[in-house]
Motif scaffolding. Structure first.
Motif, PDB file in Angstrom:
ATOM      1  N   VAL A 104      42.585  44.628  36.707  1.00  0.00           N
ATOM      2  CA  VAL A 104      42.305  43.341  36.393  1.00  0.00           C
ATOM      3  C   VAL A 104      40.791  43.132  37.241  1.00  0.00           C
ATOM      4  O   VAL A 104      41.071  42.925  38.309  1.00  0.00           O
ATOM      5  N   PHE A 105      39.771  42.837  36.534  1.00  0.00           N
ATOM      6  CA  PHE A 105      38.533  42.643  37.126  1.00  0.00           C
ATOM      7  C   PHE A 105      38.366  41.066  36.799  1.00  0.00           C
ATOM      8  O   PHE A 105      38.849  40.556  35.765  1.00  0.00           O
ATOM      9  N   VAL A 106      37.908  40.291  38.053  1.00  0.00           N
ATOM     10  CA  VAL A 106      37.920  38.616  37.982  1.00  0.00           C
ATOM     11  C   VAL A 106      36.441  38.444  38.176  1.00  0.00           C
ATOM     12  O   VAL A 106      36.013  38.815  39.143  1.00  0.00           O
ATOM     13  N   VAL A 107      35.797  37.408  37.399  1.00  0.00           N
ATOM     14  CA  VAL A 107      34.563  36.859  37.621  1.00  0.00           C
ATOM     15  C   VAL A 107      35.132  35.108  37.950  1.00  0.00           C
ATOM     16  O   VAL A 107      35.710  34.774  37.133  1.00  0.00           O
ATOM     17  N   GLY A 108      34.688  34.915  38.984  1.00  0.00           N
ATOM     18  CA  GLY A 108      35.099  33.517  39.704  1.00  0.00           C
ATOM     19  C   GLY A 108      34.360  32.462  39.054  1.00  0.00           C
ATOM     20  O   GLY A 108      33.615  32.851  38.276  1.00  0.00           O
ATOM     21  N   GLY A 109      34.741  31.298  39.436  1.00  0.00           N
ATOM     22  CA  GLY A 109      33.815  30.063  39.213  1.00  0.00           C
ATOM     23  C   GLY A 109      32.602  30.026  39.948  1.00  0.00           C
ATOM     24  O   GLY A 109      32.354  30.831  40.816  1.00  0.00           O
ATOM     25  N   PRO A 110      32.206  29.048  40.019  1.00  0.00           N
ATOM     26  CA  PRO A 110      30.919  28.802  40.461  1.00  0.00           C
ATOM     27  C   PRO A 110      30.893  28.641  41.889  1.00  0.00           C
ATOM     28  O   PRO A 110      29.901  29.126  42.737  1.00  0.00           O
ATOM     29  N   TYR A 111      31.733  28.481  42.627  1.00  0.00           N
ATOM     30  CA  TYR A 111      31.981  28.437  44.207  1.00  0.00           C
ATOM     31  C   TYR A 111      32.641  29.677  44.757  1.00  0.00           C
ATOM     32  O   TYR A 111      33.179  29.852  45.844  1.00  0.00           O
ATOM     33  N   GLY A 112      33.209  30.707  43.470  1.00  0.00           N
ATOM     34  CA  GLY A 112      33.606  31.774  44.313  1.00  0.00           C
ATOM     35  C   GLY A 112      35.225  31.754  44.139  1.00  0.00           C
ATOM     36  O   GLY A 112      35.767  30.895  43.089  1.00  0.00           O
ATOM     37  N   PHE A 113      35.971  32.390  44.830  1.00  0.00           N
ATOM     38  CA  PHE A 113      37.487  32.533  44.777  1.00  0.00           C
ATOM     39  C   PHE A 113      38.060  31.798  46.268  1.00  0.00           C
ATOM     40  O   PHE A 113      37.541  31.484  47.193  1.00  0.00           O
ATOM     41  N   SER A 114      39.362  31.294  45.864  1.00  0.00           N
ATOM     42  CA  SER A 114      40.257  30.846  46.888  1.00  0.00           C
ATOM     43  C   SER A 114      40.598  31.871  47.716  1.00  0.00           C
ATOM     44  O   SER A 114      40.648  32.929  47.597  1.00  0.00           O
ATOM     45  N   GLN A 115      41.240  31.482  48.943  1.00  0.00           N
ATOM     46  CA  GLN A 115      41.538  32.246  50.020  1.00  0.00           C
ATOM     47  C   GLN A 115      42.685  33.259  49.514  1.00  0.00           C
ATOM     48  O   GLN A 115      42.986  34.542  49.718  1.00  0.00           O
ATOM     49  N   GLN A 116      43.839  32.462  48.626  1.00  0.00           N
ATOM     50  CA  GLN A 116      44.668  33.281  47.733  1.00  0.00           C
ATOM     51  C   GLN A 116      44.300  34.257  47.059  1.00  0.00           C
ATOM     52  O   GLN A 116      44.943  35.289  47.070  1.00  0.00           O
ATOM     53  N   VAL A 117      43.204  34.148  46.477  1.00  0.00           N
ATOM     54  CA  VAL A 117      42.795  35.233  45.399  1.00  0.00           C
ATOM     55  C   VAL A 117      42.190  36.387  46.218  1.00  0.00           C
ATOM     56  O   VAL A 117      42.563  37.629  46.084  1.00  0.00           O
ATOM     57  N   TYR A 118      41.201  35.815  47.379  1.00  0.00           N
ATOM     58  CA  TYR A 118      40.984  36.966  48.220  1.00  0.00           C
ATOM     59  C   TYR A 118      42.171  37.743  48.811  1.00  0.00           C
ATOM     60  O   TYR A 118      42.091  39.106  48.916  1.00  0.00           O
ATOM     61  N   ASN A 119      43.075  36.981  49.377  1.00  0.00           N
ATOM     62  CA  ASN A 119      44.472  37.785  49.947  1.00  0.00           C
ATOM     63  C   ASN A 119      45.281  38.572  48.983  1.00  0.00           C
ATOM     64  O   ASN A 119      45.937  39.760  49.158  1.00  0.00           O
TER      65      ASN A 119
END
Length: 152
Positions: free
Chosen positions: A96-111
Motif C-alpha cells: 500500500v503506497f500513500v500520498v499524504g495531504g498538504p502537510y504530510g503524515f501524522s506521527q501515527q502513520v509514520y509509526n
C-alpha cells in the motif's frame, strides 16, 4: 495507492488513470481517495494531519506493507525501484503506497509505515506526485517483464 484529496486537474487525472490501467495488466492496482477535510481553516496543521492519518490507517490492514511517499524516504533509480518492487512482491501480502495531504503524515502513520520512498529531493504538487509515481510504477512493471518501455 491511497491518496488524500481528489485530483482536480482533469489532464493530470487522465494521465494517472491511463497509467493505473496499464499497471493493472501486471498486478492488481487501485487508487483509494480519502476525501479532503472540510473547514481546515478552523483546525491546526497538526489536527489536519491527525485526522487524515486516522482515515489512512482505517484503510490499511495489519498484514499490509505500508510505503509512504515522503521527502525523507529512500530515493531509487528506476532500475533499482523495479528490483525493490520485485523483491517486495515476493515477500509482501499487499503493498500500500500513500500520498499524504498538504502537510504530510501524522506521527501515527509514520509509526505504522514499513518504509518511505522519495521520488526526488525537489518538491512536487500532490497531484504531480501521483502522476510521477504511477508512471514509475508502470515503468518498474515493464522493467521486471523485460519490456522495451525503459531505455538504459
Amino acid at each position: 495507492m491511497i491518496v488524500v484529496g481528489k485530483t482536480t486537474s482533469k489532464h493530470i487525472g487522465a494521465c494517472i488513470d491511463d497509467y493505473a490501467e496499464r499497471i493493472g495488466h501486471y498486478m492488481p492496482f487501485t487508487i483509494s481517495v480519502i476525501p479532503e477535510l472540510k473547514n481546515t481553516k478552523a483546525i491546526t496543521e497538526q489536527q489536519q494531519k491527525e485526522r487524515e492519518g486516522e482515515m489512512i490507517l482505517q484503510r490499511v490492514s495489519a498484514t499490509d506493507t505500508l510505503i509512504l511517499l515522503d521527502e525523507h524516504g529512500t530515493e531509487h533509480r528506476s532500475i533499482e525501484f523495479a528490483a525493490w518492487l520485485q523483491k517486495k512482491q515476493l515477500s509482501a501480502r499487499r503493498l500500500v503506497f500513500v500520498v499524504g495531504g498538504p502537510y504530510g503524515f501524522s506521527q501515527q502513520v509514520y509509526n505504522r509505515a514499513n518504509e518511505m520512498i522519495s521520488l526526488s529531493r525537489m518538491t512536487f504538487s500532490h497531484q504531480m506526485v501521483r502522476l510521477v509515481f504511477t508512471e514509475q510504477l508502470y515503468r518498474a512493471c515493464t522493467i521486471i517483464k523485460g519490456e522495451p518501455y525503459h531505455h538504459e
